[in-house]
Design a protein around this motif. Structure first.
Motif, mmCIF file in Angstrom:
data_model
loop_
_atom_site.group_PDB
_atom_site.id
_atom_site.type_symbol
_atom_site.label_atom_id
_atom_site.label_comp_id
_atom_site.label_asym_id
_atom_site.label_seq_id
_atom_site.Cartn_x
_atom_site.Cartn_y
_atom_site.Cartn_z
ATOM 1 N N LYS A 26 -11.853 -22.239 107.688
ATOM 2 C CA LYS A 26 -10.599 -22.341 108.423
ATOM 3 C C LYS A 26 -10.783 -23.199 109.671
ATOM 4 O O LYS A 26 -11.902 -23.523 110.072
ATOM 5 C CB LYS A 26 -10.137 -20.948 108.864
ATOM 6 N N ASN A 55 -9.879 -28.588 107.915
ATOM 7 C CA ASN A 55 -10.200 -27.453 108.783
ATOM 8 C C ASN A 55 -10.077 -27.802 110.264
ATOM 9 O O ASN A 55 -10.659 -27.135 111.115
ATOM 10 C CB ASN A 55 -11.595 -26.900 108.474
ATOM 11 N N GLY A 72 -6.913 -24.747 104.737
ATOM 12 C CA GLY A 72 -8.284 -25.155 104.505
ATOM 13 C C GLY A 72 -8.697 -24.926 103.060
ATOM 14 O O GLY A 72 -7.857 -24.807 102.157
#
Length: 483
Positions: A96, A316, A323
Motif C-alpha cells: 500500500k 503504491n 496497490g
C-alpha cells in the motif's frame, strides 16, 4: 521503515526461532522481490506460546480492568507517536501507499482507545429473583487464553480488532500472524511490551495456517479462538473446534451487493462503487463485488463506472488509487477465475489482466454477462474485481442481493427513504448501508455476517466482549434471622 531480513516468533517477551529451524520466504507485493524470511512454526512452537500466555494470564486477570485499560491507553499512545514508522511497516508489507498505511494505524489506535475505555465499563446486571432474600448478579470473567488468527489485508487493524478486546477482558493471547504481514504483528508485540504489558501475555507465532494455525485451534489450553479469513479455512477451523466444544468466532468472506436504484444520484453511486470494489485493491471481506443496477439506469451507470475505473491509478505512491494484491498465488487465482468466466461467455468491460510491471498488480476489473450461479458470482476472489447485474425492480434487486450464501455487508443507493429502510430490513447481511459504500465499519460498531460470512459472532464493538469473556451468575442470599 526497513523490514528485517529475518523475523522470529515473539514468545514470553523474547524473539525465539522456530524449534524446527524452518523459514518461510515473504515477498514484497509491490516488487515481487524477496523481502524477508520468517519463522516456520509448528505445534511445538504454538505450545511454547500457549504456555507463556497461560502463565501470564492469572496475574493480568487479577489486575483491575480499569488498570488494564490504562496499559492499553499507553499502547495506543505509543502507536500514535510512531504512526509514521508503523504506517511504513504496513505499507512495506502490503504494497500500500504510506498514506494508506498510516491511515490504518489511526484506525487501530481508535480501536485500542475504545477498548481501553471498556475497562471502566465491563458491566454486568442485577436480576430480580423469585425467592425472598436472594439477589442475582452477573459479572464478566476472562475466557483464559485466546488464540487469534488474522488476515493480511488490513494487518494492523486486524491485530487491533482482536488483540485489544481480548486483553481488556483479562485474557492471555497467542496471535498467529498472517504470513504475508508478519512484522506488523511482531512490531505491535514489541511496543506492547514497552508499554508495560506483562511479558508472555501477548505472544506472536509465525508460519503457515495448517502448521501453526490449526495447532492453535486444537490446543487443549486455548479457551477461545477468533479467526478472520476465508470461508474455506473458517469451515476447517470450525470442524476442528466443534468436537472440542471450543468457543470460536468466525469472520469470513463476502460477495457483498451494491444496489443502485433508478432514483439514485449516479455520480455519487459511481464514486462509492469504485471505492467499495477497488480500494485496498479489493482486498476487503466487505468489498462491493456484486453491483446490482436497476434496468432503467444500467447503461448510464455502466458507462460512468467503466470510465471511472479506467481512470484509476495503480501503484503504491500516496497519489495512487490502489496497490498490488498481497501475493503471487492470489493474483494467479484471480486471473484464472476471470479466464474461466470468459470461457462461459462473460464479458470483461475493464481490466481483466495484471498490470505490466513488477509486483502483483491486478488491473481493476468489471465483468458482465454471466449466470447467477456461475463461479464468479458464488466465489469470493478477494481482489479488485466486480460484476454487474441487471434488476428489473426493487424486489428483483433484493432477490439478487440475497442470491448468494454469503451475508456480510450490503448497500443501496436511492433517494427514497422507504426503499432504503425496506432494503435494510429485507437484505440478509450483518451490516447494511444507505447511500455510501459496502465497507467502513469502525471500532465501536459490531461487524460480522451470516451464512458463509460467519457464525453469528460480532467483532469489534462492545459485542466483542461476549467473545472474549464468560458470564458468571452470582446468587447472594440473605438470612433475615442473622440481622
Amino acid at each position: 521503515m526497513t523490514i528485517p531480513g529475518t523475523l522470529d516468533n515473539h514468545i514470553g517477551g523474547k524473539e525465539v526461532a522456530a524449534r524446527g529451524g524452518g523459514r518461510i520466504e515473504k515477498f514484497d507485493p509491490a516488487t515481487g522481490e524477496l523481502q524477508s524470511t520468517i519463522a516456520r512454526s509448528g505445534a511445538a512452537d504454538v505450545d511454547d506460546a500457549v504456555k507463556a500466555a497461560k502463565a501470564a494470564q492469572p496475574g493480568w486477570a487479577a489486575t483491575p480492568a480499569v488498570q488494564r485499560g490504562q496499559v492499553l491507553h499507553t499502547i495506543a499512545n505509543l502507536m500514535e507517536a510512531r504512526a509514521d514508522e508503523l504506517g511504513a511497516v504496513v505499507a512495506a508489507e502490503t504494497g500500500k501507499s504510506r498514506k494508506e498505511g498510516k491511515g490504518e494505524v489511526g484506525a487501530a489506535v481508535q480501536c485500542a482507545r475504545f477498548f481501553a475505555g471498556e475497562g471502566q465499563r465491563l458491566f454486568g446486571r442485577t436480576i430480580p429473583s423469585g425467592t425472598p432474600g436472594k439477589l442475582n448478579l452477573t459479572v464478566r470473567t476472562p475466557a483464559g487464553v485466546a488464540g487469534l488468527i488474522i488476515a493480511a489485508n488490513t494487518p494492523i487493524a486486524n491485530v487491533a480488532w482482536k488483540l485489544f478486546p481480548a486483553l481488556i477482558c483479562g485474557n492471555g493471547v497467542v496471535l498467529k500472524a498472517a504470513e504475508d504481514t508478519p512484522f506488523t504483528a511482531s512490531w505491535t508485540a514489541r511496543v506492547a511490551l514497552e508499554a508495560g504489558l506483562p511479558a508472555g501475555l501477548f505472544n506472536v507465532v509465525h508460519g503457515l495456517g495448517a502448521e501453526a494455525g490449526e495447532p492453535l485451534v486444537v490446543h487443549d489450553e486455548v479457551d477461545v479462538v477468533s479467526f478472520t479469513g476465508s470461508t474455506r479455512v473458517g469451515r476447517r477451523l470450525a470442524e476442528l473446534a466443534g468436537p472440542r466444544l471450543k468457543k470460536i468466532s468466525l469472520e469470513l468472506g463476502g460477495k457483498n451487493p451494491f444496489v443502485v436504484m433508478d432514483d439514485a444520484d449516479l455520480d455519487k453511486a459511481v464514486r462509492w462503487a469504485a471505492l467499495s470494489a477497488f480500494s485496498n485493491a479489493g482486498q476487503r471481506c466487505a468489498a462491493g463485488s456484486r453491483i446490482i443496477l436497476h434496468d432503467a439506469i444500467f447503461d448510464a451507470f455502466k458507462a460512468k463506472f467503466v470510465a471511472a475505473t479506467e481512470a484509476l491509478k495503480l501503484g503504491n505512491a500516496d497519489t495512487d488509487d490502489l496497490g498490488p494484491v498481497i501475493n503471487a498465488r492470489q493474483l494467479g487465482n484471480m486471473l484464472a477465475a476471470i479466464e474461466r468466466a470468459k470461457e462461459k461467455g462473460a464479458v470483461v468491460l475493464a481490466g481483466g489482466s495484471r498490470m505490466d510491471r513488477p509486483g502483483y498488480f491486478m488491473m481493476p476489473t468489471i465483468i458482465e454477462n454471466f449466470g447467477p450461479d456461475d463461479e464468479i458470482t458464488e466465489t469470493e476472489l478477494f481482489g479488485p474485481i466486480t460484476c454487474l447485474y441487471r434488476a428489473t425492480s426493487f424486489d428483483h434487486a433484493v432477490e439478487l442481493a440475497n442470491g448468494t450464501p454469503f451475508g456480510l455487508t450490503a448497500c443501496i443507493h436511492t433517494r427514497s427513504f422507504d426503499r432504503g429502510l425496506l432494503f435494510c430490513e429485507r437484505v440478509r447481511a450483518g451490516v447494511t448501508v444507505i447511500n455510501a459504500g459496502t465497507h467502513g465499519s469502525e471500532a465501536h460498531m459490531p461487524f460480522g455476517g451470516r451464512g458463509l460470512s460467519g457464525n453469528g459472532s460480532r467483532e469489534p464493538g462492545t459485542e466483542a466482549l461476549d467473545v472474549y469473556s464468560e458470564l458468571k451468575n452470582i446468587a447472594l442470599n440473605v438470612d433475615p434471622a442473622q440481622t
